[in-house]
Design a protein around this motif. Structure first.
Motif, PDB file in Angstrom:
ATOM      1  N   UNK A 409      -6.880  -2.345   2.859  1.00  0.00           N
ATOM      2  CA  UNK A 409      -5.453  -2.109   3.085  1.00  0.00           C
ATOM      3  C   UNK A 409      -4.645  -3.379   2.858  1.00  0.00           C
ATOM      4  N   UNK A 410      -3.373  -3.193   2.535  1.00  0.00           N
ATOM      5  CA  UNK A 410      -2.446  -4.315   2.363  1.00  0.00           C
ATOM      6  C   UNK A 410      -2.028  -4.813   3.738  1.00  0.00           C
ATOM      7  N   UNK A 411      -2.621  -5.917   4.150  1.00  0.00           N
ATOM      8  CA  UNK A 411      -2.367  -6.468   5.490  1.00  0.00           C
ATOM      9  C   UNK A 411      -0.903  -6.869   5.665  1.00  0.00           C
ATOM     10  N   UNK A 412      -0.281  -7.343   4.583  1.00  0.00           N
ATOM     11  CA  UNK A 412       1.088  -7.850   4.657  1.00  0.00           C
ATOM     12  C   UNK A 412       2.109  -6.757   4.969  1.00  0.00           C
ATOM     13  N   UNK A 413       1.740  -5.495   4.751  1.00  0.00           N
ATOM     14  CA  UNK A 413       2.692  -4.396   4.962  1.00  0.00           C
ATOM     15  C   UNK A 413       2.714  -3.902   6.415  1.00  0.00           C
ATOM     16  N   UNK A 414       1.781  -4.372   7.230  1.00  0.00           N
ATOM     17  CA  UNK A 414       1.788  -3.980   8.642  1.00  0.00           C
ATOM     18  C   UNK A 414       2.872  -4.777   9.358  1.00  0.00           C
ATOM     19  N   UNK A 415       3.807  -4.100   9.985  1.00  0.00           N
ATOM     20  CA  UNK A 415       4.963  -4.788  10.568  1.00  0.00           C
ATOM     21  C   UNK A 415       5.147  -4.549  12.066  1.00  0.00           C
ATOM     22  N   UNK A 416       4.746  -3.382  12.563  1.00  0.00           N
ATOM     23  CA  UNK A 416       5.041  -3.044  13.955  1.00  0.00           C
ATOM     24  C   UNK A 416       3.826  -3.126  14.864  1.00  0.00           C
ATOM     25  N   UNK A 479      -1.802   0.822   0.320  1.00  0.00           N
ATOM     26  CA  UNK A 479      -2.820   0.547  -0.683  1.00  0.00           C
ATOM     27  C   UNK A 479      -2.595  -0.825  -1.322  1.00  0.00           C
ATOM     28  N   UNK A 480      -3.671  -1.413  -1.845  1.00  0.00           N
ATOM     29  CA  UNK A 480      -3.622  -2.727  -2.471  1.00  0.00           C
ATOM     30  C   UNK A 480      -2.830  -2.666  -3.782  1.00  0.00           C
ATOM     31  N   UNK A 481      -1.978  -3.650  -3.981  1.00  0.00           N
ATOM     32  CA  UNK A 481      -1.194  -3.748  -5.224  1.00  0.00           C
ATOM     33  C   UNK A 481      -1.347  -5.153  -5.801  1.00  0.00           C
ATOM     34  N   UNK A 482      -0.748  -5.378  -6.937  1.00  0.00           N
ATOM     35  CA  UNK A 482      -0.771  -6.700  -7.546  1.00  0.00           C
ATOM     36  C   UNK A 482      -0.047  -7.741  -6.721  1.00  0.00           C
ATOM     37  N   UNK A 483       0.840  -7.300  -5.829  1.00  0.00           N
ATOM     38  CA  UNK A 483       1.603  -8.234  -4.987  1.00  0.00           C
ATOM     39  C   UNK A 483       0.890  -8.569  -3.685  1.00  0.00           C
ATOM     40  N   UNK A 484      -0.177  -7.896  -3.397  1.00  0.00           N
ATOM     41  CA  UNK A 484      -0.882  -8.112  -2.129  1.00  0.00           C
ATOM     42  C   UNK A 484      -1.470  -9.525  -2.071  1.00  0.00           C
TER      43      UNK A 484
END
Length: 496
Positions: A409-416, A479-484
Protein backbone atom coordinates in the motif's frame (compact mmCIF):
# COMPACT_ATOMS: atom_id res chain seq x y z
CA UNK A 1 34.63 -35.53 14.74
CA UNK A 2 32.35 -37.04 12.11
CA UNK A 3 31.74 -40.05 14.34
CA UNK A 4 31.01 -37.75 17.27
CA UNK A 5 28.40 -35.87 15.24
CA UNK A 6 26.66 -39.10 14.34
CA UNK A 7 26.74 -40.30 17.96
CA UNK A 8 25.19 -37.00 19.12
CA UNK A 9 22.35 -37.38 16.65
CA UNK A 10 21.92 -41.04 17.59
CA UNK A 11 21.71 -40.17 21.32
CA UNK A 12 19.20 -37.41 20.56
CA UNK A 13 17.03 -39.82 18.56
CA UNK A 14 17.14 -42.36 21.38
CA UNK A 15 16.46 -39.74 24.06
CA UNK A 16 13.16 -38.80 22.45
CA UNK A 17 12.30 -42.32 21.20
CA UNK A 18 12.11 -41.10 17.62
CA UNK A 19 12.87 -44.37 15.82
CA UNK A 20 12.51 -48.04 16.71
CA UNK A 21 13.08 -51.29 14.80
CA UNK A 22 10.31 -51.96 12.32
CA UNK A 23 9.48 -48.29 11.74
CA UNK A 24 9.06 -46.64 8.37
CA UNK A 25 10.74 -43.24 8.14
CA UNK A 26 9.72 -40.82 5.40
CA UNK A 27 12.42 -38.14 5.19
CA UNK A 28 11.87 -34.79 3.52
CA UNK A 29 15.05 -34.03 1.56
CA UNK A 30 15.24 -30.75 -0.33
CA UNK A 31 18.92 -31.03 -1.22
CA UNK A 32 19.98 -28.26 1.20
CA UNK A 33 22.72 -28.83 3.77
CA UNK A 34 20.36 -29.71 6.61
CA UNK A 35 18.32 -32.25 4.68
CA UNK A 36 21.39 -33.86 3.11
CA UNK A 37 22.87 -34.25 6.59
CA UNK A 38 19.59 -35.76 7.80
CA UNK A 39 19.65 -38.20 4.89
CA UNK A 40 23.21 -39.33 5.68
CA UNK A 41 22.46 -39.72 9.40
CA UNK A 42 19.37 -41.82 8.73
CA UNK A 43 21.23 -43.98 6.19
CA UNK A 44 23.98 -44.65 8.75
CA UNK A 45 21.46 -45.37 11.49
CA UNK A 46 19.52 -47.72 9.23
CA UNK A 47 22.65 -49.90 9.05
CA UNK A 48 22.41 -50.38 12.83
CA UNK A 49 18.64 -50.53 13.22
CA UNK A 50 16.00 -52.41 11.27
CA UNK A 51 13.83 -49.61 9.86
CA UNK A 52 12.77 -48.63 6.37
CA UNK A 53 13.83 -45.26 4.91
CA UNK A 54 11.96 -43.49 2.09
CA UNK A 55 12.85 -40.05 0.69
CA UNK A 56 10.36 -37.46 -0.58
CA UNK A 57 11.49 -34.40 -2.54
CA UNK A 58 8.99 -31.64 -3.37
CA UNK A 59 9.59 -29.34 -6.35
CA UNK A 60 7.61 -26.13 -5.69
CA UNK A 61 8.13 -24.95 -9.28
CA UNK A 62 9.19 -21.51 -8.07
CA UNK A 63 12.98 -21.43 -8.58
CA UNK A 64 14.64 -22.08 -11.97
CA UNK A 65 17.18 -24.43 -10.37
CA UNK A 66 14.51 -26.56 -8.66
CA UNK A 67 14.72 -29.35 -11.25
CA UNK A 68 18.48 -29.62 -10.69
CA UNK A 69 17.90 -29.89 -6.93
CA UNK A 70 15.47 -32.76 -7.52
CA UNK A 71 17.98 -34.54 -9.76
CA UNK A 72 20.68 -34.14 -7.10
CA UNK A 73 18.51 -35.70 -4.39
CA UNK A 74 17.47 -38.53 -6.71
CA UNK A 75 21.15 -39.29 -7.38
CA UNK A 76 21.85 -39.40 -3.63
CA UNK A 77 19.05 -41.90 -3.14
CA UNK A 78 20.11 -44.03 -6.09
CA UNK A 79 23.65 -44.23 -4.72
CA UNK A 80 22.35 -45.49 -1.35
CA UNK A 81 19.56 -47.65 -2.76
CA UNK A 82 16.85 -45.62 -1.00
CA UNK A 83 13.34 -45.27 -2.53
CA UNK A 84 12.89 -41.76 -3.98
CA UNK A 85 9.56 -40.01 -4.49
CA UNK A 86 9.38 -36.77 -6.49
CA UNK A 87 6.32 -34.56 -6.01
CA UNK A 88 5.87 -31.53 -8.28
CA UNK A 89 3.33 -28.85 -7.37
CA UNK A 90 2.80 -25.30 -8.61
CA UNK A 91 2.89 -23.70 -5.16
CA UNK A 92 2.08 -20.21 -6.43
CA UNK A 93 -1.13 -21.46 -8.04
CA UNK A 94 -1.89 -23.57 -4.96
CA UNK A 95 -1.45 -20.52 -2.70
CA UNK A 96 -3.67 -18.34 -4.88
CA UNK A 97 -6.43 -20.94 -5.04
CA UNK A 98 -6.48 -21.42 -1.26
CA UNK A 99 -5.77 -17.81 -0.27
CA UNK A 100 -2.49 -18.67 1.47
CA UNK A 101 0.95 -17.11 1.51
CA UNK A 102 3.52 -18.97 -0.56
CA UNK A 103 5.27 -19.99 2.67
CA UNK A 104 2.11 -21.54 4.09
CA UNK A 105 1.21 -23.15 0.78
CA UNK A 106 4.66 -24.67 0.43
CA UNK A 107 4.48 -26.15 3.90
CA UNK A 108 1.03 -27.61 3.22
CA UNK A 109 2.18 -29.17 -0.05
CA UNK A 110 5.28 -30.69 1.56
CA UNK A 111 3.49 -32.25 4.49
CA UNK A 112 0.70 -33.56 2.27
CA UNK A 113 3.37 -35.26 0.17
CA UNK A 114 5.03 -36.71 3.28
CA UNK A 115 1.71 -38.02 4.61
CA UNK A 116 0.81 -39.61 1.28
CA UNK A 117 4.17 -41.37 1.13
CA UNK A 118 3.75 -42.54 4.70
CA UNK A 119 0.30 -43.88 3.91
CA UNK A 120 1.78 -45.84 1.01
CA UNK A 121 4.87 -47.23 2.74
CA UNK A 122 4.05 -47.62 6.42
CA UNK A 123 1.58 -47.35 9.32
CA UNK A 124 1.32 -44.07 11.23
CA UNK A 125 2.08 -43.91 14.96
CA UNK A 126 0.88 -40.65 16.49
CA UNK A 127 2.00 -40.72 20.10
CA UNK A 128 4.82 -42.38 21.93
CA UNK A 129 5.88 -45.83 20.78
CA UNK A 130 2.47 -47.03 19.65
CA UNK A 131 3.44 -49.81 17.28
CA UNK A 132 0.64 -51.99 16.01
CA UNK A 133 -0.36 -55.18 17.75
CA UNK A 134 1.47 -57.24 15.16
CA UNK A 135 4.74 -55.42 15.82
CA UNK A 136 4.90 -53.82 12.39
CA UNK A 137 6.36 -50.61 13.80
CA UNK A 138 5.27 -47.03 13.30
CA UNK A 139 5.37 -44.54 10.47
CA UNK A 140 7.35 -41.35 11.10
CA UNK A 141 8.07 -38.22 9.09
CA UNK A 142 11.62 -36.90 9.54
CA UNK A 143 12.34 -33.24 8.78
CA UNK A 144 15.66 -31.41 8.98
CA UNK A 145 15.13 -28.50 11.38
CA UNK A 146 18.32 -27.68 13.29
CA UNK A 147 19.20 -25.76 16.48
CA UNK A 148 19.42 -22.44 14.62
CA UNK A 149 15.91 -22.98 13.23
CA UNK A 150 14.72 -23.53 16.78
CA UNK A 151 16.43 -20.36 18.07
CA UNK A 152 15.00 -18.36 15.15
CA UNK A 153 11.53 -19.65 15.95
CA UNK A 154 11.92 -18.80 19.64
CA UNK A 155 12.92 -15.21 18.83
CA UNK A 156 10.16 -14.88 16.24
CA UNK A 157 7.58 -15.98 18.80
CA UNK A 158 9.01 -13.78 21.57
CA UNK A 159 9.14 -10.69 19.36
CA UNK A 160 5.46 -10.98 18.45
CA UNK A 161 4.36 -12.10 21.91
CA UNK A 162 4.03 -15.67 23.09
CA UNK A 163 3.49 -17.97 26.03
CA UNK A 164 5.56 -20.92 27.21
CA UNK A 165 4.49 -23.08 24.26
CA UNK A 166 5.87 -20.63 21.71
CA UNK A 167 8.91 -19.75 23.84
CA UNK A 168 9.98 -23.39 23.76
CA UNK A 169 10.32 -23.22 19.98
CA UNK A 170 10.36 -26.26 17.73
CA UNK A 171 9.84 -29.60 19.47
CA UNK A 172 11.93 -32.71 18.76
CA UNK A 173 8.77 -34.81 18.37
CA UNK A 174 5.28 -33.64 17.43
CA UNK A 175 2.86 -36.47 16.83
CA UNK A 176 4.54 -38.68 14.22
CA UNK A 177 6.89 -35.89 13.02
CA UNK A 178 10.48 -36.20 14.25
CA UNK A 179 13.39 -33.75 14.06
CA UNK A 180 16.65 -35.63 14.61
CA UNK A 181 18.93 -32.64 13.86
CA UNK A 182 17.64 -30.22 16.49
CA UNK A 183 20.76 -31.05 18.51
CA UNK A 184 23.07 -29.67 15.77
CA UNK A 185 23.76 -26.08 14.77
CA UNK A 186 23.77 -25.04 11.12
CA UNK A 187 27.51 -24.34 11.19
CA UNK A 188 28.23 -27.86 12.51
CA UNK A 189 26.12 -29.39 9.75
CA UNK A 190 27.92 -27.50 6.99
CA UNK A 191 31.34 -28.29 8.49
CA UNK A 192 30.37 -31.97 8.70
CA UNK A 193 29.41 -32.07 5.03
CA UNK A 194 32.56 -30.16 4.10
CA UNK A 195 34.81 -32.66 5.86
CA UNK A 196 33.08 -35.51 4.07
CA UNK A 197 33.40 -33.72 0.72
CA UNK A 198 29.65 -33.76 0.15
CA UNK A 199 28.06 -30.92 -1.78
CA UNK A 200 24.55 -29.57 -1.24
CA UNK A 201 22.08 -27.27 -2.95
CA UNK A 202 21.69 -23.62 -1.94
CA UNK A 203 18.31 -21.88 -1.95
CA UNK A 204 19.10 -18.18 -2.45
CA UNK A 205 15.65 -17.15 -1.18
CA UNK A 206 16.75 -18.15 2.34
CA UNK A 207 19.18 -15.22 2.38
CA UNK A 208 16.71 -12.59 1.18
CA UNK A 209 15.43 -10.12 3.77
CA UNK A 210 11.83 -10.07 2.55
CA UNK A 211 10.57 -12.24 5.40
CA UNK A 212 10.95 -11.61 9.12
CA UNK A 213 12.38 -15.06 9.82
CA UNK A 214 15.12 -14.51 7.23
CA UNK A 215 16.12 -11.24 8.89
CA UNK A 216 16.42 -13.03 12.23
CA UNK A 217 18.53 -15.71 10.52
CA UNK A 218 20.83 -13.36 8.61
CA UNK A 219 21.28 -10.50 11.07
CA UNK A 220 20.00 -10.96 14.62
CA UNK A 221 21.36 -14.41 15.51
CA UNK A 222 24.81 -13.83 13.96
CA UNK A 223 25.03 -10.51 15.85
CA UNK A 224 24.04 -12.23 19.10
CA UNK A 225 26.67 -14.94 18.62
CA UNK A 226 29.43 -12.46 17.75
CA UNK A 227 28.68 -9.39 19.88
CA UNK A 228 26.60 -10.56 22.84
CA UNK A 229 27.36 -14.15 23.79
CA UNK A 230 29.23 -16.89 21.98
CA UNK A 231 27.05 -19.97 22.12
CA UNK A 232 23.84 -17.95 22.10
CA UNK A 233 22.03 -20.53 19.96
CA UNK A 234 23.10 -23.39 22.24
CA UNK A 235 22.03 -21.46 25.34
CA UNK A 236 18.66 -20.58 23.80
CA UNK A 237 17.99 -24.22 22.97
CA UNK A 238 18.82 -25.16 26.56
CA UNK A 239 16.33 -22.57 27.79
CA UNK A 240 13.82 -23.87 25.25
CA UNK A 241 14.09 -27.33 26.82
CA UNK A 242 13.21 -25.85 30.21
CA UNK A 243 10.29 -23.90 28.73
CA UNK A 244 8.95 -27.07 27.15
CA UNK A 245 9.20 -28.97 30.44
CA UNK A 246 7.42 -26.15 32.26
CA UNK A 247 4.78 -26.00 29.56
CA UNK A 248 4.13 -29.75 29.84
CA UNK A 249 3.78 -29.45 33.63
CA UNK A 250 1.39 -26.49 33.40
CA UNK A 251 -0.69 -28.30 30.79
CA UNK A 252 -1.08 -31.20 33.18
CA UNK A 253 -2.14 -28.90 36.02
CA UNK A 254 -4.53 -27.01 33.72
CA UNK A 255 -5.96 -30.34 32.60
CA UNK A 256 -6.80 -31.21 36.20
CA UNK A 257 -8.43 -27.78 36.72
CA UNK A 258 -10.35 -28.19 33.45
CA UNK A 259 -11.71 -31.50 34.68
CA UNK A 260 -12.90 -29.78 37.86
CA UNK A 261 -14.67 -27.00 35.95
CA UNK A 262 -16.11 -29.10 33.13
CA UNK A 263 -19.85 -29.75 33.10
CA UNK A 264 -19.91 -31.51 29.75
CA UNK A 265 -17.91 -31.59 26.52
CA UNK A 266 -18.19 -33.03 23.03
CA UNK A 267 -16.85 -32.28 19.56
CA UNK A 268 -19.23 -29.31 19.12
CA UNK A 269 -19.45 -27.69 22.55
CA UNK A 270 -17.66 -27.40 25.89
CA UNK A 271 -19.65 -26.23 28.92
CA UNK A 272 -17.78 -25.04 32.01
CA UNK A 273 -18.97 -24.02 35.46
CA UNK A 274 -18.46 -20.23 35.41
CA UNK A 275 -18.23 -20.02 39.21
CA UNK A 276 -15.53 -22.67 39.48
CA UNK A 277 -13.72 -21.15 36.54
CA UNK A 278 -13.54 -17.79 38.28
CA UNK A 279 -12.06 -19.44 41.37
CA UNK A 280 -9.02 -20.65 39.41
CA UNK A 281 -5.80 -18.64 39.22
CA UNK A 282 -5.88 -16.34 36.15
CA UNK A 283 -2.91 -18.09 34.54
CA UNK A 284 -4.44 -21.54 34.93
CA UNK A 285 -7.80 -20.22 33.74
CA UNK A 286 -6.19 -18.94 30.53
CA UNK A 287 -4.60 -22.34 30.00
CA UNK A 288 -8.05 -23.91 30.37
CA UNK A 289 -9.38 -21.58 27.67
CA UNK A 290 -6.49 -22.55 25.38
CA UNK A 291 -7.11 -26.24 25.93
CA UNK A 292 -10.80 -25.79 25.14
CA UNK A 293 -10.06 -23.90 21.93
CA UNK A 294 -7.38 -26.39 20.97
CA UNK A 295 -9.77 -29.27 21.49
CA UNK A 296 -12.66 -27.82 19.50
CA UNK A 297 -10.48 -26.46 16.70
CA UNK A 298 -8.02 -29.39 16.62
CA UNK A 299 -5.14 -26.94 16.84
CA UNK A 300 -4.29 -23.44 18.00
CA UNK A 301 -2.26 -21.93 15.16
CA UNK A 302 -4.43 -18.82 14.90
CA UNK A 303 -5.43 -18.60 18.56
CA UNK A 304 -3.71 -15.61 20.17
CA UNK A 305 -3.62 -13.75 23.48
CA UNK A 306 -6.30 -11.41 22.13
CA UNK A 307 -8.76 -14.29 21.93
CA UNK A 308 -7.88 -15.53 25.42
CA UNK A 309 -8.26 -12.02 26.86
CA UNK A 310 -11.64 -11.69 25.16
CA UNK A 311 -12.75 -14.87 26.96
CA UNK A 312 -11.44 -13.46 30.24
CA UNK A 313 -13.44 -10.30 29.60
CA UNK A 314 -16.56 -12.29 28.82
CA UNK A 315 -16.25 -14.30 32.04
CA UNK A 316 -16.10 -11.12 34.12
CA UNK A 317 -19.03 -9.36 32.44
CA UNK A 318 -22.57 -9.27 33.74
CA UNK A 319 -25.40 -10.45 31.52
CA UNK A 320 -25.36 -12.64 28.45
CA UNK A 321 -22.86 -11.69 25.76
CA UNK A 322 -20.79 -13.46 23.16
CA UNK A 323 -17.34 -13.34 21.65
CA UNK A 324 -16.26 -14.51 18.21
CA UNK A 325 -13.17 -16.72 17.93
CA UNK A 326 -11.08 -18.32 15.15
CA UNK A 327 -12.07 -21.57 13.41
CA UNK A 328 -15.77 -20.66 13.47
CA UNK A 329 -15.94 -20.86 17.27
CA UNK A 330 -17.90 -18.62 19.61
CA UNK A 331 -18.32 -18.32 23.38
CA UNK A 332 -21.16 -17.15 25.59
CA UNK A 333 -22.00 -17.01 29.29
CA UNK A 334 -25.46 -17.84 30.56
CA UNK A 335 -27.07 -19.10 33.80
CA UNK A 336 -23.75 -19.75 35.54
CA UNK A 337 -22.30 -21.64 32.60
CA UNK A 338 -19.45 -20.62 30.32
CA UNK A 339 -19.90 -22.17 26.88
CA UNK A 340 -17.42 -22.41 23.99
CA UNK A 341 -19.02 -23.86 20.88
CA UNK A 342 -19.23 -24.21 17.14
CA UNK A 343 -22.20 -22.20 15.92
CA UNK A 344 -24.45 -24.34 13.73
CA UNK A 345 -26.67 -21.55 12.41
CA UNK A 346 -25.76 -18.00 11.37
CA UNK A 347 -26.05 -15.43 14.12
CA UNK A 348 -28.80 -12.91 13.47
CA UNK A 349 -27.98 -9.32 14.24
CA UNK A 350 -24.98 -7.71 15.93
CA UNK A 351 -26.28 -7.25 19.44
CA UNK A 352 -24.18 -8.62 22.30
CA UNK A 353 -21.20 -9.44 20.02
CA UNK A 354 -17.88 -8.13 21.32
CA UNK A 355 -15.55 -7.19 18.47
CA UNK A 356 -12.78 -4.83 19.58
CA UNK A 357 -11.39 -2.04 17.41
CA UNK A 358 -7.63 -2.40 16.92
CA UNK A 359 -5.73 0.84 16.31
CA UNK A 360 -2.40 0.45 14.50
CA UNK A 361 0.44 2.79 15.49
CA UNK A 362 1.09 3.60 11.87
CA UNK A 363 3.37 6.63 12.38
CA UNK A 364 5.92 4.46 14.22
CA UNK A 365 6.31 1.77 11.56
CA UNK A 366 9.24 3.09 9.54
CA UNK A 367 12.34 0.90 9.66
CA UNK A 368 10.71 -1.78 11.80
CA UNK A 369 8.20 -4.58 11.65
CA UNK A 370 5.31 -4.90 14.09
CA UNK A 371 2.55 -7.44 14.55
CA UNK A 372 -0.93 -7.11 15.97
CA UNK A 373 -3.31 -9.94 16.89
CA UNK A 374 -6.65 -9.34 15.20
CA UNK A 375 -9.59 -11.47 16.43
CA UNK A 376 -10.99 -13.76 13.72
CA UNK A 377 -8.07 -12.84 11.43
CA UNK A 378 -4.99 -13.90 13.40
CA UNK A 379 -1.54 -12.29 13.36
CA UNK A 380 -1.16 -9.32 11.02
CA UNK A 381 2.32 -7.94 10.33
CA UNK A 382 2.93 -4.31 9.32
CA UNK A 383 6.19 -2.93 7.89
CA UNK A 384 7.11 0.27 6.07
CA UNK A 385 9.84 0.36 3.41
CA UNK A 386 11.34 3.01 1.19
CA UNK A 387 10.18 2.12 -2.32
CA UNK A 388 13.76 1.82 -3.55
CA UNK A 389 14.51 -0.86 -0.94
CA UNK A 390 12.24 -3.42 -2.61
CA UNK A 391 13.69 -5.00 -5.72
CA UNK A 392 10.57 -5.33 -7.86
CA UNK A 393 9.69 -1.67 -7.21
CA UNK A 394 13.29 -0.50 -7.64
CA UNK A 395 13.45 -2.28 -10.99
CA UNK A 396 10.14 -0.61 -11.90
CA UNK A 397 8.52 -3.92 -12.61
CA UNK A 398 4.87 -3.73 -13.50
CA UNK A 399 4.35 -7.09 -11.80
CA UNK A 400 3.68 -6.68 -8.11
CA UNK A 401 3.42 -9.96 -6.14
CA UNK A 402 -0.27 -10.74 -5.80
CA UNK A 403 -0.93 -12.61 -2.56
CA UNK A 404 -4.41 -12.61 -1.13
CA UNK A 405 -3.11 -11.94 2.38
CA UNK A 406 -0.10 -9.75 1.58
CA UNK A 407 -0.84 -6.23 0.39
CA UNK A 408 1.48 -3.43 -0.73
CA UNK A 409 0.00 0.00 0.00
CA UNK A 410 0.95 3.64 -0.50
CA UNK A 411 1.98 4.60 3.03
CA UNK A 412 2.06 8.32 2.18
CA UNK A 413 -1.69 8.37 1.45
CA UNK A 414 -2.69 7.39 5.00
CA UNK A 415 -3.74 10.62 6.69
CA UNK A 416 -6.21 9.99 9.52
CA UNK A 417 -5.79 6.58 11.10
CA UNK A 418 -4.97 2.93 10.54
CA UNK A 419 -7.55 0.76 12.27
CA UNK A 420 -8.84 -2.79 12.04
CA UNK A 421 -12.56 -2.74 12.83
CA UNK A 422 -15.94 -3.90 11.64
CA UNK A 423 -17.94 -1.75 9.22
CA UNK A 424 -19.62 1.51 10.13
CA UNK A 425 -22.20 3.74 8.50
CA UNK A 426 -20.52 5.94 5.91
CA UNK A 427 -17.69 3.53 5.06
CA UNK A 428 -16.59 3.53 1.43
CA UNK A 429 -13.77 2.44 -0.85
CA UNK A 430 -12.52 3.61 -4.23
CA UNK A 431 -12.98 1.16 -7.08
CA UNK A 432 -11.17 2.54 -10.14
CA UNK A 433 -8.33 4.82 -11.24
CA UNK A 434 -10.70 7.80 -11.20
CA UNK A 435 -11.22 7.07 -7.47
CA UNK A 436 -14.95 6.62 -7.84
CA UNK A 437 -16.46 5.82 -4.45
CA UNK A 438 -18.59 2.83 -3.58
CA UNK A 439 -20.30 2.29 -0.25
CA UNK A 440 -18.78 -0.60 1.63
CA UNK A 441 -22.25 -2.03 2.18
CA UNK A 442 -22.93 -2.00 -1.57
CA UNK A 443 -19.56 -3.59 -2.29
CA UNK A 444 -20.23 -6.42 0.19
CA UNK A 445 -23.63 -7.04 -1.36
CA UNK A 446 -22.08 -7.02 -4.83
CA UNK A 447 -19.47 -9.56 -3.71
CA UNK A 448 -22.25 -11.74 -2.25
CA UNK A 449 -20.77 -11.66 1.24
CA UNK A 450 -23.45 -13.17 3.53
CA UNK A 451 -25.24 -10.59 5.64
CA UNK A 452 -24.18 -12.14 8.95
CA UNK A 453 -20.57 -12.30 7.80
CA UNK A 454 -20.64 -8.61 6.84
CA UNK A 455 -21.28 -7.65 10.44
CA UNK A 456 -18.29 -9.60 11.73
CA UNK A 457 -15.76 -9.02 8.95
CA UNK A 458 -12.76 -6.93 9.95
CA UNK A 459 -11.66 -4.23 7.50
CA UNK A 460 -8.60 -1.97 7.54
CA UNK A 461 -9.71 1.66 7.59
CA UNK A 462 -8.31 5.18 7.32
CA UNK A 463 -11.20 7.11 8.86
CA UNK A 464 -14.25 6.21 6.77
CA UNK A 465 -12.10 5.26 3.79
CA UNK A 466 -11.66 1.48 3.70
CA UNK A 467 -8.10 0.59 2.74
CA UNK A 468 -8.50 -3.19 2.57
CA UNK A 469 -11.24 -5.78 2.83
CA UNK A 470 -9.21 -8.92 3.74
CA UNK A 471 -9.85 -11.74 1.34
CA UNK A 472 -11.30 -9.38 -1.28
CA UNK A 473 -9.62 -6.16 -2.41
CA UNK A 474 -7.79 -2.98 -1.50
CA UNK A 475 -9.07 0.49 -2.29
CA UNK A 476 -7.72 1.87 -5.56
CA UNK A 477 -6.63 5.07 -3.82
CA UNK A 478 -4.00 3.25 -1.74
CA UNK A 479 -2.36 1.31 -4.57
CA UNK A 480 1.31 1.91 -5.41
CA UNK A 481 2.00 4.53 -8.08
CA UNK A 482 5.05 6.11 -9.65
CA UNK A 483 4.78 8.92 -7.08
CA UNK A 484 4.89 6.61 -4.07
CA UNK A 485 7.90 7.10 -1.79
CA UNK A 486 7.12 4.81 1.14
CA UNK A 487 5.33 1.48 0.99
CA UNK A 488 3.29 -0.20 3.71
CA UNK A 489 3.34 -3.99 3.58
CA UNK A 490 0.43 -5.65 5.41
CA UNK A 491 0.78 -9.39 5.77
CA UNK A 492 -1.84 -11.64 7.31
CA UNK A 493 -0.05 -14.47 9.10
CA UNK A 494 -3.14 -16.27 10.40
CA UNK A 495 -5.94 -17.60 8.20
CA UNK A 496 -9.51 -16.40 8.00
Amino acid sequence: MDGKIFQRVKRYINKYHMIAPGDTIVAGVSGGADSVCLFLMLCALAEEMDFRLVVVHVNHKIRPEAAADAAYVEALCKDKGIPFILVEEDVRAYAKERRLSEEEAGREVRYQAFEEALGKYGPVGVSGRDAGEEGKGCGRIAVAHNANDRAETMLFHLFRGTGLTGAGGIRPVRGHIIRPLLCLQREEIEEYLGRKGISFCIDQTNSEDTYTRNRIRSHILPFAEKEICAGAVRHMCGAGDLFQEADAYIRRQAGKAYGNCKIRADAEEIVLDAGKLQMEEPFIRKQIFLQCLEGLAEGRKDVTSVHVESLEGLLGKQGSKRVILPYGLKARKEYGSFIIYKEKEPHKGRENVLLPEIAIEWKDLRRQTKEWNIPSLGRVEFAVFCKEEISFFREKSEIIPQKTYTKWLDYDRITKSLVFRTRKTGDYLTINKEFSKKKLKDYMIEMKIPKDDRENLYVLADGSHIIWVPGYRISEYYKITGETKYILRVQLRGGL
